[in-house]
Design an enzyme around this catalytic site. Structure first.
Site, PDB file in Angstrom:
ATOM      1  N   ALA A  79       0.846  -1.200   0.000  1.00 39.87           N
ATOM      2  CA  ALA A  79       0.000   0.000   0.000  1.00 39.87           C
ATOM      3  C   ALA A  79       0.876   1.243   0.000  1.00 39.87           C
ATOM      4  CB  ALA A  79      -0.924  -0.002   1.216  1.00 39.87           C
ATOM      5  N   ASP A  80       0.296   2.336  -0.472  1.00 36.49           N
ATOM      6  CA  ASP A  80       0.974   3.627  -0.403  1.00 36.49           C
ATOM      7  C   ASP A  80      -0.081   4.707  -0.230  1.00 36.49           C
ATOM      8  OD1 ASP A  80       3.806   4.891  -0.878  1.00 36.49           O
ATOM      9  OD2 ASP A  80       2.367   6.200  -1.882  1.00 36.49           O
ATOM     10  N   THR A  81       0.231   5.686   0.610  1.00 36.71           N
ATOM     11  CA  THR A  81      -0.727   6.750   0.926  1.00 36.71           C
ATOM     12  C   THR A  81      -0.103   8.114   0.669  1.00 36.71           C
ATOM     13  OG1 THR A  81      -1.739   5.388   2.660  1.00 36.71           O
ATOM     14  CG2 THR A  81      -2.177   7.750   2.748  1.00 36.71           C
TER      15      THR A  81
END
Length: 200
Positions: A79-81
């Site tokens: 994941a990446d935010t």
């Protein structure tokens, strides 16, 4: 306990979380999955004119690919935010002044938080991007000084942590709260369950 039993019956492959984020570790644990952690090393530079949703989707995919190459028989979740305001991607503060510059942009405004999630196993790739709108209160210079002194903003996208002290500066969110923390739990579980079912 029920989630663990269901996963056992489906003979789920070992799960790896491709992230060194303690927040993602805690969030994924809430879903009842057993998993290992392996931190990918990738270039997180933003491409020219790249939009936030494309950026987080690309990075989540690249992170997952790095780990699945090392562990091809595993189920890999990455994941990446990032934050975006007026089409500008907001990253982590590089200094106190940078944090203050970020907060001045966010102060009294809505901004968007995007998380790209990617699940890969045995050539199957599933992805999603989740968006949450966050309203920030108007911050005074004193607010900024006091918040920076807590050291909470260091290493956080947008220079704040909604699950921490920054909650008092956030009067409203529209969408997934866990997305803002760093891993949208409903959408993550959906991707994992879809992948598990496809392989059983």
């Amino acid at each position: 306990m029920l989630a663990l039993n269901i996963l056992h019956v489906k003979k789920m492959a070992p799960l790896i979380l491709a992230s060194g984020s303690p927040r993602r570790h805690e969030l994924l644990s809430q879903l009842g999955y057993a998993f290992d952690v392996c931190v990918p090393n990738i270039d997180e530079s933003v491409y020219a004119a790249e939009q936030a949703q494309c950026y987080v989707s690309r990075l989540a995919y690249e992170k997952a690919c790095v780990i699945v190459k090392k562990y091809p028989k595993h189920l890999v979740l990455a994941a990446d935010t990032c934050l975006s305001i007026q089409s500008e991607i907001i990253g982590k503060p590089m200094s106190k002044q940078h944090a203050f510059d970020i907060w001045q942009k966010l102060s009294g405004q809505y901004h968007d938080v995007y998380t790209g999630i990617c699940v890969i196993q045995e050539g199957i790739v599933r992805q999603n991007v989740v968006k949450t709108q966050v309203k920030f209160a108007i911050l005074s210079e004193q607010d900024m000084e006091e918040y920076w002194a807590t050291q909470e903003p260091i290493g956080k996208a947008g220079a704040y942590a909604i699950q921490g002290i920054a909650a008092k500066y956030i009067p409203e969110i529209i969408g997934s709260y866990t997305n803002v923390v760093g891993l949208p739990l409903y959408e993550t579980d959906q991707l994992l369950q879809q992948t598990i079912k496809a392989l059983n």
